[in-house]
Design an enzyme around this catalytic site. Structure first.
Site, PDB file in Angstrom:
ATOM      1  N   PHE A  80      -8.068  -7.497  -3.520  1.00 43.32           N
ATOM      2  CA  PHE A  80      -7.219  -6.425  -4.057  1.00 43.32           C
ATOM      3  C   PHE A  80      -5.937  -7.063  -4.607  1.00 43.32           C
ATOM      4  CE2 PHE A  80      -4.277  -2.862  -3.912  1.00 43.32           C
ATOM      5  CZ  PHE A  80      -5.041  -1.862  -4.485  1.00 43.32           C
ATOM      6  N   TYR A 105      -3.584   6.068   3.721  1.00 42.56           N
ATOM      7  CA  TYR A 105      -3.909   7.211   2.852  1.00 42.56           C
ATOM      8  C   TYR A 105      -5.344   7.224   2.348  1.00 42.56           C
ATOM      9  CZ  TYR A 105      -2.436   3.616  -0.560  1.00 42.56           C
ATOM     10  OH  TYR A 105      -2.276   2.448  -1.241  1.00 42.56           O
ATOM     11  N   LYS A 106      -6.151   6.230   2.723  1.00 43.84           N
ATOM     12  CA  LYS A 106      -7.551   6.221   2.265  1.00 43.84           C
ATOM     13  C   LYS A 106      -8.409   6.950   3.299  1.00 43.84           C
ATOM     14  CE  LYS A 106      -6.711   2.242  -0.626  1.00 43.84           C
ATOM     15  NZ  LYS A 106      -6.442   0.801  -0.604  1.00 43.84           N
ATOM     16  N   ARG A 114     -16.648   3.967  -9.098  1.00 44.05           N
ATOM     17  CA  ARG A 114     -16.640   3.907  -7.634  1.00 44.05           C
ATOM     18  C   ARG A 114     -16.831   5.283  -7.038  1.00 44.05           C
ATOM     19  NH1 ARG A 114     -11.494   1.300  -4.747  1.00 44.05           N
ATOM     20  NH2 ARG A 114     -10.636   3.239  -5.540  1.00 44.05           N
ATOM     21  N   ASP A 170      -7.359  -7.497   6.087  1.00 43.51           N
ATOM     22  CA  ASP A 170      -6.903  -6.258   5.463  1.00 43.51           C
ATOM     23  C   ASP A 170      -8.018  -5.225   5.664  1.00 43.51           C
ATOM     24  OD1 ASP A 170      -6.236  -4.137   3.782  1.00 43.51           O
ATOM     25  OD2 ASP A 170      -5.264  -5.446   2.311  1.00 43.51           O
TER      26      ASP A 170
HETATM   27  C1  LIG Z   1      -5.343   0.276  -1.105  1.00 45.29           C
HETATM   28  C2  LIG Z   1      -5.126  -1.151  -0.754  1.00 45.29           C
HETATM   29  C3  LIG Z   1      -3.846  -1.662  -0.580  1.00 45.29           C
HETATM   30  C4  LIG Z   1      -2.691  -0.766  -0.865  1.00 45.29           C
HETATM   31  O1  LIG Z   1      -1.466  -1.349  -0.696  1.00 45.29           O
HETATM   32  P1  LIG Z   1      -0.156  -0.450  -0.860  1.00 45.29           P
HETATM   33  O2  LIG Z   1       0.929  -1.322  -0.424  1.00 45.29           O
HETATM   34  O3  LIG Z   1      -0.350   0.779  -0.017  1.00 45.29           O
HETATM   35  O4  LIG Z   1      -0.048  -0.028  -2.274  1.00 45.29           O
HETATM   36  C5  LIG Z   1      -3.713  -2.975  -0.194  1.00 45.29           C
HETATM   37  N1  LIG Z   1      -4.802  -3.755   0.012  1.00 45.29           N
HETATM   38  C6  LIG Z   1      -6.050  -3.284  -0.155  1.00 45.29           C
HETATM   39  C7  LIG Z   1      -7.213  -4.169   0.086  1.00 45.29           C
HETATM   40  C8  LIG Z   1      -6.247  -1.976  -0.545  1.00 45.29           C
HETATM   41  O5  LIG Z   1      -7.472  -1.513  -0.740  1.00 45.29           O
END
Ligand SMILES: *Cc1c(COP(=O)(O)O)cnc(C)c1O
Length: 412
Positions: free
Chosen positions: A126, A222-223, A371, A197
């Site tokens: 990511f 938030y996911k 997705r 992560d």
């Molecule tokens: C959604 C996501 C993030 C989000 O990071 P934010 O700091 O909340 O924007 C980070 N890492 C991964 C792998 C994600 O899927």
């Protein structure tokens, strides 16, 4: 196996998680396959926010830090996330964003292993995970060296130079699942630490951080945890590291005695030292209320259904959309997949937009990935049938070719 809408509806009837849908407030008629990007609104959250605003803030004002337990929210919410990820309550704390937490734990984890310098991650991780590591590498002036290593070479890349392995367990585009146990064990065998992560794992599948001996982890609120837009994220620090780890963002909320107002920083005992500033009370209250949706939910049952929903989706795409230009972009084997399916199509963006107009919400990840998040608490088998059915209609009618579906919005 041949699927029909009736066979899908029958599976919904027999689904042990069927009742969980009532824990959420979904717009009528919408099939929401984007809970891996922004989870839906759990019931009870609106009431909780109204209470926090009107009573705790409006009437209690400053006293609510004590009387409503605001000050304990980061630890309390962390403890509620802990059982979902195989951690002890005191090993998880909710704060900041995933990006900020990654910064803190990657810096702290690498420093624990000095003079080792290498931090290993993978290309296509990511973006924020890569950017944060690149930024740290620049700031730490030679203290760390980021090594970006392809998936297949990760095991071999773990050698005695490596301080820290930083990986996302479920890939955000392809849904491919890393073998967390094997990679953590390999990291430990060479004397490195593992930072995971869990943004696409927490609330999506059973995670056993302590079972695999993970050192550090971060993840998103938030996911799959449904904590609302911009919800606070979380951090995990294994008990054995809590009094050894130092944060690079030594703010007052991580001080041993924040309300003694000393000039000199002194870290709090335990994971609280990873806090930086004042907790976001509204966001943490929402996340806390949202986590009630997981009460008495078996993550094993979530996983079983999630795998079945993914297999069903892919079976239907293969059976009903041959020659439509789709390629399966996620592992076909459910055991190697997180809780999403991905397709590849050169016109993916427009197809997703047309599908959204038809009431099926998925999303698009550049350059060509469609997705579909699978959230077994509120998505059923007939939903998957209907989603693919509407995708068939979008392709058969050529609806996606209309020009309005080709205009890119700021957020995809
Ligand atoms: C959604 C996501 C993030 C989000 O990071 P934010 O700091 O909340 O924007 C980070 N890492 C991964 C792998 C994600 O899927």
């Amino acid at each position: 196996m041949t699927h029909t809408r009736d066979s899908c509806a029958a599976r919904d009837e027999a689904d042990p998680l069927r009742g969980a849908r009532d824990r959420f407030s979904l717009p009528p008629g919408m099939i929401y396959l984007d809970g891996n990007s922004l989870g839906v609104l759990p019931r009870g959250v609106s009431e909780r926010v109204a209470h926090v605003v009107a009573a705790e803030w409006g009437e209690g004002l400053i006293s609510s830090w004590n009387t409503a337990g605001w000050i304990d929210l980061p630890a309390r919410v962390g403890a509620r996330i802990a059982p979902l990820i195989g951690a002890q309550g005191h090993e998880v704390i909710a704060a900041d964003s995933t990006s900020v937490n990654l910064f803190k734990l990657a810096a702290a984890g690498a420093r624990l292993q000095r003079p080792r310098r290498a931090v290993v991650t993978e290309p296509g991780n990511f973006p924020t995970d890569l950017y944060i590591l690149q930024g740290l590498e620049g700031w730490l002036g030679g203290e760390i060296e980021v090594r970006v290593v392809g998936r297949d070479q990760l095991m071999d890349a773990l050698d005695e130079d490596v301080a820290l392995l930083v990986l996302t367990q479920v890939h955000y585009k392809t849904g491919a699942l890393h073998d967390m146990a094997a990679l953590t064990a390999r990291a430990h065998a060479v004397g490195a630490l593992a930072l995971w992560d869990l943004s696409h794992s927490a609330g999506a599948l059973p995670v056993d951080l302590n079972g695999v001996g993970a050192d550090l982890a971060v993840g998103c609120g938030y996911k799959f945890l449904n904590g609302g837009p911009g919800a606070p994220a979380f951090m995990f620090v294994a008990g054995r590291w809590q009094d050894k780890i130092a944060t690079p963002l030594s703010g007052w909320m991580g001080h041993a005695e924040p309300f003694a107002f000393h000039d000199q920083y002194q870290p709090a005992p335990g994971i609280r030292r990873l806090l930086t500033g004042t907790p976001p009370v509204l966001g943490l209250s929402v996340l806390e209320a949202a986590l009630s949706a997981f009460a008495d939910v078996s993550m094993a049952a979530v996983r079983t259904k999630s795998m079945a929903l993914g297999d069903l989706f892919l079976d239907l795409v293969e059976a009903r959309l041959p020659g439509a230009g789709f390629e399966i972009a996620c592992p076909r084997d459910a055991n190697a997949r997180g809780s999403q399916v991905s397709l590849r199509h050169p016109d993916g963006y427009a197809i997703i937009q047309a599908l959204i107009e038809r009431g099926v919400v998925g999303d698009f990840r550049s350059p060509d990935i469609l997705r579909f998040g699978l959230t077994p608490l509120y998505v059923g088998y007939a939903d998957i049938w209907d989603a693919v059915d509407r995708l068939c209609a979008v392709m058969a009618t050529g609806l996606w070719q209309e020009s309005r579906f080709h205009v890119r919005a700021a957020v995809t």
